[in-house]
Design a protein around this motif. Sequence first.
Motif, short mmCIF file in Angstrom:
data_model
loop_
_atom_site.label_atom_id
_atom_site.label_comp_id
_atom_site.label_asym_id
_atom_site.label_seq_id
_atom_site.Cartn_x
_atom_site.Cartn_y
_atom_site.Cartn_z
N LEU A 78 2.94 -34.35 36.93
CA LEU A 78 3.48 -33.43 36.77
C LEU A 78 5.55 -33.31 36.27
O LEU A 78 6.38 -32.56 36.26
N ASN A 79 6.00 -34.44 36.78
CA ASN A 79 7.01 -34.67 35.61
C ASN A 79 6.79 -34.95 35.05
O ASN A 79 7.80 -35.17 33.99
N ASP A 80 5.99 -34.83 33.97
CA ASP A 80 5.54 -34.80 32.72
C ASP A 80 5.81 -36.39 31.97
O ASP A 80 7.23 -36.45 31.31
N GLU A 81 5.92 -37.49 33.28
CA GLU A 81 5.82 -38.91 32.90
C GLU A 81 4.29 -39.36 33.10
O GLU A 81 4.62 -40.87 33.37
N LEU A 82 3.75 -39.13 32.79
CA LEU A 82 2.06 -39.81 33.01
C LEU A 82 1.70 -40.61 31.46
O LEU A 82 2.04 -41.72 31.04
N LEU A 83 2.18 -39.79 30.40
CA LEU A 83 1.99 -40.64 29.12
C LEU A 83 3.09 -40.50 28.60
O LEU A 83 4.43 -40.35 28.49
N PRO A 84 3.12 -41.91 27.32
CA PRO A 84 5.09 -42.59 26.85
C PRO A 84 4.83 -41.09 26.10
O PRO A 84 4.59 -39.99 25.61
N GLY A 85 6.16 -41.20 25.89
CA GLY A 85 6.74 -39.88 24.76
C GLY A 85 8.68 -40.29 24.81
O GLY A 85 9.08 -41.31 24.98
N PRO A 86 8.97 -39.41 23.78
CA PRO A 86 9.85 -40.26 23.22
C PRO A 86 10.84 -39.38 24.94
O PRO A 86 11.24 -38.27 25.35
N GLY A 87 12.26 -40.31 24.64
CA GLY A 87 13.52 -39.69 25.34
C GLY A 87 12.97 -39.83 26.84
O GLY A 87 13.77 -39.27 28.32
N HIS A 88 11.98 -40.56 27.66
CA HIS A 88 11.94 -40.24 29.27
C HIS A 88 10.59 -41.61 29.44
O HIS A 88 10.13 -42.08 28.42
N VAL A 89 11.08 -42.09 30.50
CA VAL A 89 9.73 -43.15 31.02
C VAL A 89 8.04 -42.79 31.85
O VAL A 89 8.14 -41.53 31.22
N SER A 90 7.42 -43.26 31.61
CA SER A 90 6.63 -42.66 31.88
C SER A 90 5.74 -44.19 32.48
O SER A 90 5.43 -44.97 32.74
N LEU A 91 4.29 -42.57 34.04
CA LEU A 91 3.66 -43.74 34.05
C LEU A 91 2.69 -45.29 33.33
O LEU A 91 2.46 -46.57 33.83
N VAL A 92 2.44 -45.06 32.52
CA VAL A 92 1.98 -45.50 31.46
C VAL A 92 1.95 -47.30 30.96
O VAL A 92 2.24 -48.10 30.81
N ASP A 93 3.45 -46.12 30.96
CA ASP A 93 4.96 -47.71 30.13
C ASP A 93 4.41 -48.87 31.02
O ASP A 93 4.60 -49.92 30.79
N GLY A 94 5.11 -48.10 32.73
CA GLY A 94 5.53 -48.88 33.27
C GLY A 94 4.21 -49.93 33.92
O GLY A 94 4.50 -51.18 34.25
N ILE A 95 2.62 -49.57 34.02
CA ILE A 95 1.44 -50.29 34.04
C ILE A 95 1.74 -51.12 32.52
O ILE A 95 0.93 -51.99 32.89
N THR A 96 1.91 -50.62 31.31
CA THR A 96 1.80 -51.29 30.77
C THR A 96 2.70 -52.72 30.61
O THR A 96 2.40 -53.99 30.38
N TYR A 97 3.89 -52.31 30.76
CA TYR A 97 4.48 -53.27 31.30
C TYR A 97 4.66 -54.70 32.01
O TYR A 97 4.40 -55.86 32.23
N GLN A 98 4.11 -54.64 33.69
CA GLN A 98 3.21 -55.79 34.03
C GLN A 98 2.25 -55.87 33.86
O GLN A 98 1.96 -57.00 33.87
N MET A 99 1.32 -55.61 33.25
CA MET A 99 0.40 -56.59 32.55
C MET A 99 0.85 -56.53 31.70
O MET A 99 0.25 -57.99 30.90
N SER A 100 2.07 -56.72 30.52
CA SER A 100 2.10 -57.32 29.59
C SER A 100 2.81 -58.92 29.79
O SER A 100 3.64 -59.42 29.01
N ARG A 101 3.63 -58.62 31.08
CA ARG A 101 4.49 -59.14 31.87
C ARG A 101 4.82 -61.23 31.10
O ARG A 101 3.33 -61.10 31.09
N PRO A 102 4.93 -61.58 30.60
CA PRO A 102 4.92 -63.33 30.68
C PRO A 102 4.55 -64.19 31.85
O PRO A 102 5.06 -63.51 33.04
N GLY A 103 3.48 -64.32 32.18
CA GLY A 103 2.56 -65.45 32.32
C GLY A 103 2.99 -66.41 33.24
O GLY A 103 3.84 -66.57 32.36
N SER A 104 3.08 -66.42 34.48
CA SER A 104 3.92 -67.71 35.27
C SER A 104 2.84 -68.74 34.92
O SER A 104 3.67 -70.52 35.14
#
Length: 537
Positions: free
Chosen positions: A251-277
């Motif tokens: 509803l906030n147009d932030e589900l998918l990646p796009g120019p000029g805004h954050v997105s849920l997919v970007d957030g999940i991608t970051y969490q899944m790609s963080r350097p492992g411990s």
Amino acid sequence: MTATAAAAPPQPVPVPVAARPVAVRLRRARPGLLVCGGVLTVVLLVQGWNTAGFPALGDDEGTYLAQAWAVQHGKGLAHYTYWYDHPPLGWIQLALVTWIPSLVSPGALSVAPMRYAMLPAAGASAVLLYVLARRLGLRRWAAGLAMALFGLSPLAVVLQREIFLDNIAVLWILLAFCLAASPRRHLWHHFGAGLAAAAAVLSKETMLVVLPALLVTMWQHSHRDTRKFAVTGAVTACTLAGLAYPLFALLNDELLPGPGHVSLVDGITYQMSRPGSGFLLDPGSGAHAVLHSWLYYDRLLPLGGLAAAVALVAAARWSRTGRALLGPALTVVILALVALRPSGYLPAMYVIQLLPFLALALAGAAASVAGALLRGRKRPAVGRAAVGLLAAAAAVLVVPRWWDGNRPALTADANSGYRAAVHWLRDSGHVPDPARTRVLADDAVWLDLVHAGYRPGTGAIWFYKADLDPAVARTLPHGWRDVDYVVASPTVRRDAATLPVVRAALEHSRAVASFGEGEDRIEIRRIGPTEKESRWH
């Protein structure tokens, strides 16, 4: 029909528990209430004593509290751009808990005093653990033991004091297990378990991996005739509630990646790609350092609880206790396997999610051993003596260690440096005009600076955002030269290596005040007029 059969007296009809008089139910519940109330009193005293003084304030705590502050003041879901790092339900609940004290004293809405908001969550979680233990068939003493292990372990005392989303998520997942194991087997209880599970996941997303173990408990405790309806209803309730998060992003147009805004997919991608411990058992890995920090406070609950959980899962086919505690034991095993992933990121607060289930597994194993010793009919006195000796030996080994482990939590003041630094910036007159001053600091003191008159976001600046948030970077066109002070805490000094603006601010500043000693010191560093003149040339 024979005369004998005709003369047989009618059998009494059992009265449902809910239909019994309240006085009768209270009388029967009195021993359990005394056990639960007694242990709860001790747990709250130990966890509440000196909670503002120990452990040292953490940047994560300040972040969650600052996000709660943003919710309270209608500034969105975060004090900066919300980028879907975690679901927001956790700090929305925190905002509700801290709302009343913030009305009474707005300046009290800072990390140290607001740690007391975690005390009701810890107490409620302890009570729910007792209820769950009883519903899974443990005796009162074993349920009280699980409660004490969960609330009094030095590891638990330290971590449950801190303002972590995991502590809120644990409360919800324990409620879900209690509803799933409801003795009434009501369909609405199972639907409620699904909703509570969704609240746990939306409070801390890693709770998602626990849901299979919750389903095992629900399957065991649902009625055979309605099992499919119960499980389907719980899954549906959990799924529909959980979909509120991606729906909000959509509803906030932030589900998918796009120019000029954050997105849920970007957030999940970051969490899944963080350097492992790294691998947990590799002495040189970051994960092993986290494990060492856990075992520094307590070895009994993490290691003993894990061994007990594995034993209960292995014995589930032939042991009544193992079968009854299969769901909680599976929870421990699943979370332990997730922690063992070499590619995964292991934060220090991860163990919070394990603590209640480790305690329950350890208490269940103790109850199983005690039951086996007491079931000997030939020599019951020998069994009772063996149980007494084992209990005494455990007390002799554990109580002194836990006493020493909890002593710093009850007596040490690890936050005097933070308090002194805030006083220097707020009350000492060293900064004549806070409203026009820019300070880089970690979130542990961000709210204190806001209450002292520094502009939120552009005056009091969470140091990460100076490099990572374009909205903040636009307010610093000359980079570090636009900053006046840096509150160089251990967190700031550690992470500055990967943050160019923060690193340059530290390199081009001088310490004007220092509080504490060694690596734990808090420095206030001034970027002086000489360094700032270059912005105009």
